[in-house]
Design a protein around this motif. Structure first.
Motif, PDB file in Angstrom:
ATOM      1  N   UNK A  77      -1.969   4.820   8.876  1.00  0.00           N
ATOM      2  CA  UNK A  77      -2.499   5.061   7.529  1.00  0.00           C
ATOM      3  C   UNK A  77      -3.070   3.758   6.981  1.00  0.00           C
ATOM      4  N   UNK A  78      -4.338   3.812   6.580  1.00  0.00           N
ATOM      5  CA  UNK A  78      -5.007   2.673   5.944  1.00  0.00           C
ATOM      6  C   UNK A  78      -5.486   3.108   4.569  1.00  0.00           C
ATOM      7  N   UNK A  79      -5.130   2.347   3.554  1.00  0.00           N
ATOM      8  CA  UNK A  79      -5.506   2.680   2.175  1.00  0.00           C
ATOM      9  C   UNK A  79      -6.520   1.663   1.685  1.00  0.00           C
ATOM     10  N   UNK A  80      -7.682   2.154   1.285  1.00  0.00           N
ATOM     11  CA  UNK A  80      -8.644   1.271   0.629  1.00  0.00           C
ATOM     12  C   UNK A  80      -8.275   1.234  -0.851  1.00  0.00           C
ATOM     13  N   UNK A  81      -7.800   0.092  -1.309  1.00  0.00           N
ATOM     14  CA  UNK A  81      -7.335   0.002  -2.686  1.00  0.00           C
ATOM     15  C   UNK A  81      -7.383  -1.416  -3.200  1.00  0.00           C
ATOM     16  N   UNK A  82      -6.913  -1.573  -4.413  1.00  0.00           N
ATOM     17  CA  UNK A  82      -6.826  -2.914  -4.995  1.00  0.00           C
ATOM     18  C   UNK A  82      -5.775  -2.922  -6.095  1.00  0.00           C
ATOM     19  N   UNK A  83      -5.130  -4.069  -6.216  1.00  0.00           N
ATOM     20  CA  UNK A  83      -4.168  -4.323  -7.287  1.00  0.00           C
ATOM     21  C   UNK A  83      -4.654  -5.600  -7.942  1.00  0.00           C
ATOM     22  N   UNK A  84      -5.519  -5.453  -8.944  1.00  0.00           N
ATOM     23  CA  UNK A  84      -6.210  -6.613  -9.519  1.00  0.00           C
ATOM     24  C   UNK A  84      -5.772  -6.908 -10.949  1.00  0.00           C
ATOM     25  N   UNK A  85      -4.537  -6.512 -11.298  1.00  0.00           N
ATOM     26  CA  UNK A  85      -4.082  -6.683 -12.681  1.00  0.00           C
ATOM     27  C   UNK A  85      -2.900  -7.634 -12.774  1.00  0.00           C
TER      28      UNK A  85
ATOM     29  N   UNK B 111       0.500  -1.236 -11.359  1.00  0.00           N
ATOM     30  CA  UNK B 111      -0.786  -0.564 -11.152  1.00  0.00           C
ATOM     31  C   UNK B 111      -1.284  -0.709  -9.717  1.00  0.00           C
ATOM     32  N   UNK B 112      -1.931   0.319  -9.237  1.00  0.00           N
ATOM     33  CA  UNK B 112      -2.573   0.267  -7.920  1.00  0.00           C
ATOM     34  C   UNK B 112      -3.666   1.329  -7.900  1.00  0.00           C
ATOM     35  N   UNK B 113      -4.867   0.924  -7.539  1.00  0.00           N
ATOM     36  CA  UNK B 113      -6.031   1.812  -7.564  1.00  0.00           C
ATOM     37  C   UNK B 113      -6.470   2.123  -6.137  1.00  0.00           C
ATOM     38  N   UNK B 114      -6.751   3.395  -5.882  1.00  0.00           N
ATOM     39  CA  UNK B 114      -7.115   3.840  -4.532  1.00  0.00           C
ATOM     40  C   UNK B 114      -8.506   4.459  -4.542  1.00  0.00           C
ATOM     41  N   UNK B 115      -9.324   4.051  -3.572  1.00  0.00           N
ATOM     42  CA  UNK B 115     -10.633   4.675  -3.371  1.00  0.00           C
ATOM     43  C   UNK B 115     -10.495   5.831  -2.381  1.00  0.00           C
ATOM     44  N   UNK B 116      -9.960   5.533  -1.191  1.00  0.00           N
ATOM     45  CA  UNK B 116      -9.718   6.601  -0.220  1.00  0.00           C
ATOM     46  C   UNK B 116      -8.620   6.173   0.750  1.00  0.00           C
ATOM     47  N   UNK B 117      -8.100   7.157   1.503  1.00  0.00           N
ATOM     48  CA  UNK B 117      -7.048   6.925   2.496  1.00  0.00           C
ATOM     49  C   UNK B 117      -7.567   7.399   3.851  1.00  0.00           C
TER      50      UNK B 117
END
Length: 688
Positions: A42-50, A232-238
Motif C-alpha cells: 500500500x502506497x499513499x500519496x499524501x502530505x502532512x504540512x501543518x 491532520x493528514x491529506x490524501x490524494x490517492x491510494x
C-alpha cells in the motif's frame, strides 16, 4: 498541479482529509475491489504540512481487523510537498492481505505514543490553574510588587506543587524529544514553563510580580495541548500494488508547476472568484449571497447541488461576498435574489426602503413558522409584514465552575438575590463574576445584558409599534439602575477575556452567549466535567415561577424586492431554514471545523437533533422558553448606541442613572421621529 484531477483556477474536491480528518476517533473508509486475493503493498500519496516536527498517526484496519501490530500506529511525518508514503518500516514495505472481491479499508486518527504525553500535560494544566487560583486568593488581581506575602509559609503545598510540576514538564519535554527525534518549537512552552515553575519555587517572593506571565504560560500550555492533539493528514490517492511495481512520482515537476502558475495568472483575468462551485448559465437561476466564510459557502453549495437542485429543478448560483457589499449592490440594482446571514436589523432596515419582500404573501408561510419561536421572528416584523426568517440565534446562559463553587461553599444562583448573596464570598477569594458589556465599541453586549434586566422588570424597549422609546418608564429606569450597579457597586469587570478567566478559575461564574460552551469544549479539555451551563438567574414571580427573561441576537435570511423569481427564491428560503437542512449543515460544519463550530440554529426542531448532551440541551431549551425578541424600528440603532453611552457615563463619570438615561431617551426619540418622518410613518404628536 500535483493533485488529480487538476484545474488551473477552479477549486477541485480532489483530496480528502487534511484538517477535516484530524481529531482522534475520526475515520475514513474505502471500498477496494481486488481482482485476485493475495498480498499487496500500500502506497499513499499524501502530505502532512501543518504540524511541523510531529507525526500524524493512523490506525489501519482491513475488513474490520487490524492486520498486524504495526498497523495500529502508522506514522506520517511532516512534509510541505506531496509524498508517496510506502507503508512499511526500515526492514521494507508491509504486505497486506486482500481477499478477492470487495475489501473495506479504514484509517482512523489515533494519538499513538502522544496519548500519554498529552494526558499528563492536561493534568498539569489543571493542577497549575489550581495553584494559580490559590495564590490569587492571597495576592489578589493587582498585587503590591513590593510586599512580601510570605507565600512559602502560607502556601507550602503550592510551593511543592510548583517544584513537582517543573520536573513533570521537563520530563515531558524529554519524552517528546525522544518521540520526535528532534528538539524544536514544540518543546519551547514545556521548557519555558518548567523553568518558570522551578524559579518561582526557589524565589517565592517574586511570584506576585509574575502572575500574569504565569497565567499566560499555563494558557499557552493548554493551547499547545489542543494543537498537538490535532493529527491532520491529506490524501490524494491510494495505490495497491505488487511489491516490485513502479509507483508514479508524487509531486509535480518544475516545468509543470511553472505551466500551472502561468495558466492560473491568465485565468485570473476572467475567473469570477466570488462564485462558489459551478455556475448555472441560465436566466431561470436565482442568485444567493452569503457573507460568512468560504468553508460555510462550500458546504452550502455542495448541499444545494446534491439536494435542493435535484428536488426542485431550480438552479442556484451561490456567491461569497463581504457584508458591506449588499447595500450598495441593492441600491445599484445588481444585488442578489436572496441574502443569507444578514444581521437581525437588516430585514426591517431594507423593508422601510421597500427593498425587502414581505413573506406574508406566501400561503404556506404558516407551515414554516411552526419551527420557530415568536421571539426569533419579532425582529423581522414591521407594520404587519414579515421581512426575514431566522437562521441563527444566540442568547445568554450562565456558566459556572462546579469545582470552585464547591470549594467556596456556594451554590449556583437561581435568582439575582442568590447572586447578590454569593458575590462577596467569590470576591473575598479575589475572584470575579461578570456579565458582558460592549467590547471594541460594539453596543450589542450592552443591549443584550440590559434587556435581560428590562424584560425581567416587565419593561419594553418601545411604545406602540415603535413610535417612541419606552426607556423612560419606571420599569426601564429600575432595570438600568440594577444593571449599572453591577459594575459601579459590585465592581464587575467591563472588559475581560471570558475563556481564559473561566479556564484559570479567576472568573468562576459569568453570563455569556452560549457559543462559549462550544469554545470551552475545545479550548479547555482539562476542565471536562468540572463546569456547567445553566439558565440565567431570574426574578421570583407571585406564582413562584422564576422569570429568566432575556433577549437574543443572531442572523437572518431575506428576499430582496428586486428578485425576478419570487416563487423560486421562496422555495430556496424554505429549504434553507427547514429542520433537515439546518441539521445537515450543522453536522457538516462540525465535522469540518470541530465542536467549536456547532451551528446555533434558530430552528427549534433542528436544535433537538444536533449533537448536544441531554443535560446541556435541556438547559438551553429551558432558557429558550424565556427569550424575548427585540423589535427593530426606524431609528432603533440609536437605542443601542445611546444605551451604551448612558452606561459609560454612569460607569466612568459617576452620573446619576435616572437623569442620564432620561437625557439619552430624548435623543433617541428625536432620531426615531426623524426616521418616521422620512418614511412617512405616524409621529408621537399625531403628524407624519
Amino acid at each position: 498541479p500535483a493533485t488529480v484531477p487538476y484545474h488551473r483556477s477552479k477549486i477541485r474536491m480532489n483530496t480528502i482529509g487534511g484538517t477535516n480528518w484530524q481529531l482522534p476517533g475520526q475515520w475514513i473508509e474505502w471500498k477496494v475491489n481486488a481482482e485476485k486475493e493475495g498480498l499487496y503493498q500500500i502506497t499513499i500519496k499524501g502530505r502532512q504540512n501543518i504540524t511541523r516536527g510531529l507525526y500524524s498517526n493512523r490506525k489501519l484496519t482491513i475488513n474490520g481487523e487490524v492486520p498486524f501490530k504495526e498497523a495500529e500506529n502508522i506514522e506520517f511525518n511532516f512534509s510541505s510537498t506531496w509524498q508517496n508514503f510506502e507503508l512499511g518500516n526500515e526492514d521494507g514495505p508491509f504486505l497486506f492481505y486482500l481477499k478477492e472481491g470487495e475489501n473495506t479499508i479504514r484509517m482512523e486518527v489515533v494519538l499513538g505514543d502522544l496519548a500519554e504525553i498529552l494526558r499528563t500535560a492536561e493534568e498539569s494544566v489543571y493542577v497549575l490553574n489550581s495553584a494559580f487560583r490559590k495564590v490569587l486568593m492571597i495576592v489578589g488581581s493587582a498585587p503590591d510588587r513590593y510586599r512580601d506575602y510570605q507565600l512559602h509559609k502560607k502556601l507550602p503545598d503550592v510551593m511543592a506543587t510548583l517544584s513537582q510540576q517543573s520536573v513533570v514538564l521537563k520530563d515531558l519535554s524529554e519524552r517528546l524529544e525522544e518521540y520526535t527525534g528532534q528538539r524544536g518549537s514544540h518543546n519551547a512552552i514545556l521548557n519555558r514553563l518548567s523553568y518558570q515553575l522551578e524559579d518561582m519555587a526557589r524565589r517565592p517572593r517574586t511570584i506576585q510580580n509574575r502572575m500574569t506571565q504565569f497565567r499566560d504560560n499555563v494558557g499557552a500550555l493548554g493551547t499547545w495541548i489542543n494543537n498537538t492533539r490535532y493529527q491532520p493528514f491529506e490524501i490524494d490517492y491510494i495505490i495497491f500494488s505488487a511489491p516490485d511495481a513502479e509507483i508514479p512520482k508524487a509531486d509535480a515537476s518544475f516545468f509543470r508547476r511553472m505551466f500551472h502558475e502561468i495558466s492560473a495568472f491568465i485565468a485570473s483575468f476572467t475567473e469570477d472568484y466570488s462564485s462558489v462551485g459551478n455556475v448555472y448559465d441560465t436566466d431561470e437561476a436565482i442568485t444567493v449571497w452569503i457573507t460568512t466564510g468560504r468553508d460555510q459557502a462550500q458546504v452550502l453549495k455542495r448541499m444545494i447541488d446534491d439536494s435542493f437542485v435535484p428536488e426542485t429543478g431550480i438552479a442556484v448560483n451561490l456567491e461569497l461576498v463581504q457584508a458591506n457589499v449588499l447595500l450598495p449592490a441593492t441600491v445599484a440594482g445588481s444585488g442578489p435574489d436572496v441574502a443569507l446571514s444578514v444581521l437581525n436589523s437588516e430585514p426591517v432596515n431594507y423593508a422601510t426602503r421597500n427593498a425587502a419582500v414581505d413573506l406574508t404573501q406566501f400561503p404556506d408561510l404558516g407551515d414554516v413558522l411552526r419551527e420557530f419561536t415568536d421571539a426569533t421572528l419579532l425582529p423581522y416584523r414591521f407594520r404587519g409584514g414579515l421581512y426575514g426568517l431566522p437562521e441563527q440565534q444566540q442568547f445568554l446562559m450562565m456558566f459556572y465552575r462546579r469545582d470552585i463553587m464547591e470549594e467556596l461553599g456556594v451554590a449556583p444562583p437561581n435568582t439575582w438575590e442568590d447572586l447578590y448573596y454569593i458575590i462577596p464570598t467569590i470576591q473575598k477569594a479575589n475572584m470575579e463574576v461578570s456579565v458582558p458589556v460592549a467590547v471594541n465599541n460594539d453596543p450589542w453586549g450592552a443591549m443584550e445584558s440590559f434587556s435581560t434586566f428590562l424584560y425581567q422588570e416587565g419593561g419594553q424597549l418601545y411604545n406602540g409599534d415603535g413610535i417612541s422609546s419606552a426607556l423612560d418608564t419606571e420599569e426601564a429606569i429600575e432595570a438600568f439602575k440594577k444593571w449599572s450597579e453591577l459594575y459601579v457597586n459590585y465592581k464587575f469587570p467591563v472588559i475581560f477575556d471570558a475563556q481564559n478567566r473561566f479556564r484559570t478559575g479567576q472568573m468562576p461564574l459569568l453570563l455569556h452567549e452560549y457559543w462559549l460552551y462550544n469554545s470551552l469544549q475545545v479550548f479547555a479539555p482539562e476542565l471536562r466535567g468540572l463546569w456547567e451551563m445553566a439558565p440565567l438567574p431570574g426574578v421570583v414571580r407571585e406564582d413562584g415561577t422564576i422569570d429568566r427573561s432575556t433577549t437574543s441576537g443572531g442572523y437572518a435570511v431575506m428576499m430582496l424586492e428586486q428578485t425576478k423569481n419570487k416563487e423560486a427564491s421562496w422555495k430556496f428560503i424554505k429549504w434553507w431554514v427547514s429542520a433537515d437542512t439546518q441539521v445537515r449543515f450543522g453536522r457538516e460544519m462540525e465535522s469540518l471545523l470541530g465542536a467549536s463550530a456547532r451551528h446555533p440554529t434558530a430552528n427549534i426542531e433542528a436544535a433537538k437533533r444536533l449533537p448536544w448532551p441531554v443535560k446541556d440541551y435541556n438547559a438551553l431549551a429551558e432558557q429558550r422558553k424565556w427569550v424575548k425578541g427585540n423589535p427593530e424600528v426606524p431609528g432603533g440603532y440609536f437605542t443601542s448606541r445611546h444605551l451604551n453611552n448612558a452606561f459609560r457615563k454612569v460607569y466612568n463619570e459617576g452620573a446619576d442613572p435616572r437623569e442620564t438615561l432620561l437625557d439619552y431617551v430624548r435623543t433617541i426619540n428625536e432620531e426615531i421621529d426623524n426616521k418616521r418622518k422620512e418614511f412617512g410613518l405616524p409621529l408621537r404628536d399625531g403628524g407624519k
